[in-house]
Motif scaffolding. Structure first.
Motif, mmCIF file in Angstrom:
data_model
loop_
_atom_site.group_PDB
_atom_site.id
_atom_site.type_symbol
_atom_site.label_atom_id
_atom_site.label_comp_id
_atom_site.label_asym_id
_atom_site.label_seq_id
_atom_site.Cartn_x
_atom_site.Cartn_y
_atom_site.Cartn_z
ATOM 1 N N SER A 144 0.803 -1.225 0.000
ATOM 2 C CA SER A 144 0.000 0.000 0.000
ATOM 3 C C SER A 144 0.836 1.276 0.000
ATOM 4 O O SER A 144 0.288 2.370 -0.131
ATOM 5 N N GLY A 145 2.144 1.142 0.167
ATOM 6 C CA GLY A 145 2.987 2.329 0.237
ATOM 7 C C GLY A 145 2.804 3.119 1.520
ATOM 8 O O GLY A 145 3.111 4.302 1.584
ATOM 9 N N THR A 146 2.312 2.461 2.552
ATOM 10 C CA THR A 146 2.095 3.115 3.846
ATOM 11 C C THR A 146 3.376 3.064 4.665
ATOM 12 O O THR A 146 4.014 2.017 4.757
ATOM 13 N N ARG A 147 3.740 4.188 5.232
ATOM 14 C CA ARG A 147 4.943 4.252 6.068
ATOM 15 C C ARG A 147 4.555 3.996 7.522
ATOM 16 O O ARG A 147 3.558 4.535 8.014
ATOM 17 N N CYS A 148 5.333 3.159 8.204
ATOM 18 C CA CYS A 148 5.102 2.855 9.611
ATOM 19 C C CYS A 148 6.268 3.411 10.421
ATOM 20 O O CYS A 148 7.424 3.043 10.210
ATOM 21 N N PHE A 149 5.957 4.283 11.362
ATOM 22 C CA PHE A 149 6.982 4.922 12.177
ATOM 23 C C PHE A 149 7.152 4.243 13.529
ATOM 24 O O PHE A 149 8.214 4.348 14.141
ATOM 25 N N ALA A 150 6.116 3.570 14.007
ATOM 26 C CA ALA A 150 6.194 2.865 15.290
ATOM 27 C C ALA A 150 5.044 1.874 15.379
ATOM 28 O O ALA A 150 3.998 2.072 14.765
ATOM 29 N N TRP A 151 5.263 0.814 16.140
ATOM 30 C CA TRP A 151 4.208 -0.155 16.403
ATOM 31 C C TRP A 151 4.474 -0.816 17.742
ATOM 32 O O TRP A 151 5.615 -0.913 18.181
ATOM 33 N N ALA A 152 3.387 -1.238 18.383
ATOM 34 C CA ALA A 152 3.480 -1.961 19.660
ATOM 35 C C ALA A 152 2.314 -2.935 19.733
ATOM 36 O O ALA A 152 1.171 -2.559 19.466
ATOM 37 N N LEU A 153 2.627 -4.180 20.058
ATOM 38 C CA LEU A 153 1.593 -5.206 20.189
ATOM 39 C C LEU A 153 1.494 -5.624 21.647
ATOM 40 O O LEU A 153 2.500 -5.974 22.262
ATOM 41 N N MET A 154 0.298 -5.594 22.192
ATOM 42 C CA MET A 154 0.016 -6.130 23.511
ATOM 43 C C MET A 154 -0.929 -7.313 23.308
ATOM 44 O O MET A 154 -1.380 -7.551 22.206
ATOM 45 N N SER A 155 -1.223 -8.036 24.350
ATOM 46 C CA SER A 155 -2.048 -9.232 24.166
ATOM 47 C C SER A 155 -3.453 -8.906 23.665
ATOM 48 O O SER A 155 -4.003 -9.643 22.855
ATOM 49 N N ASN A 156 -4.034 -7.783 24.113
ATOM 50 C CA ASN A 156 -5.419 -7.500 23.729
ATOM 51 C C ASN A 156 -5.600 -6.251 22.860
ATOM 52 O O ASN A 156 -6.723 -5.875 22.558
#
Length: 89
Positions: free
Chosen positions: A35-47
């Protein structure tokens, strides 16, 4: 720039092990590239999870729909369940 927060319905888990998280991150990476989307940060938690995204050519809603639908279908099949996985968009 968009701060996206997605939570499991009734605050239930949407990631239950490392394999599940790795598959989600792999799918996210694939969709961001497509999609050409830029991701600057991500965080996954359980829920829930957080993403800091900047769409360029494909609308954010389209990318998120593909990501969330794909994860919900996978999660539901894996756990032999049906119904919604995520709270409101």
């Amino acid at each position: 720039m968009h701060h996206v927060i997605v939570r499991g319905i009734e605050r239930r888990d949407i990631f239950d092990d490392d394999h599940n998280r790795a598959r989600f991150v792999s799918r996210l990476s694939e969709l961001l590239t497509q999609s050409g989307t830029r991701c600057f940060a991500w965080a996954l938690m359980s829920n829930h999870f957080h993403l800091l995204l900047m769409p360029t050519t494909v609308p954010l809603a389209q990318t998120m729909r593909r990501l969330l639908t794909g994860h919900a279908v996978y999660f539901n099949r894996r756990h032999k369940r049906t119904g919604h996985l995520f709270q409101n968009r």
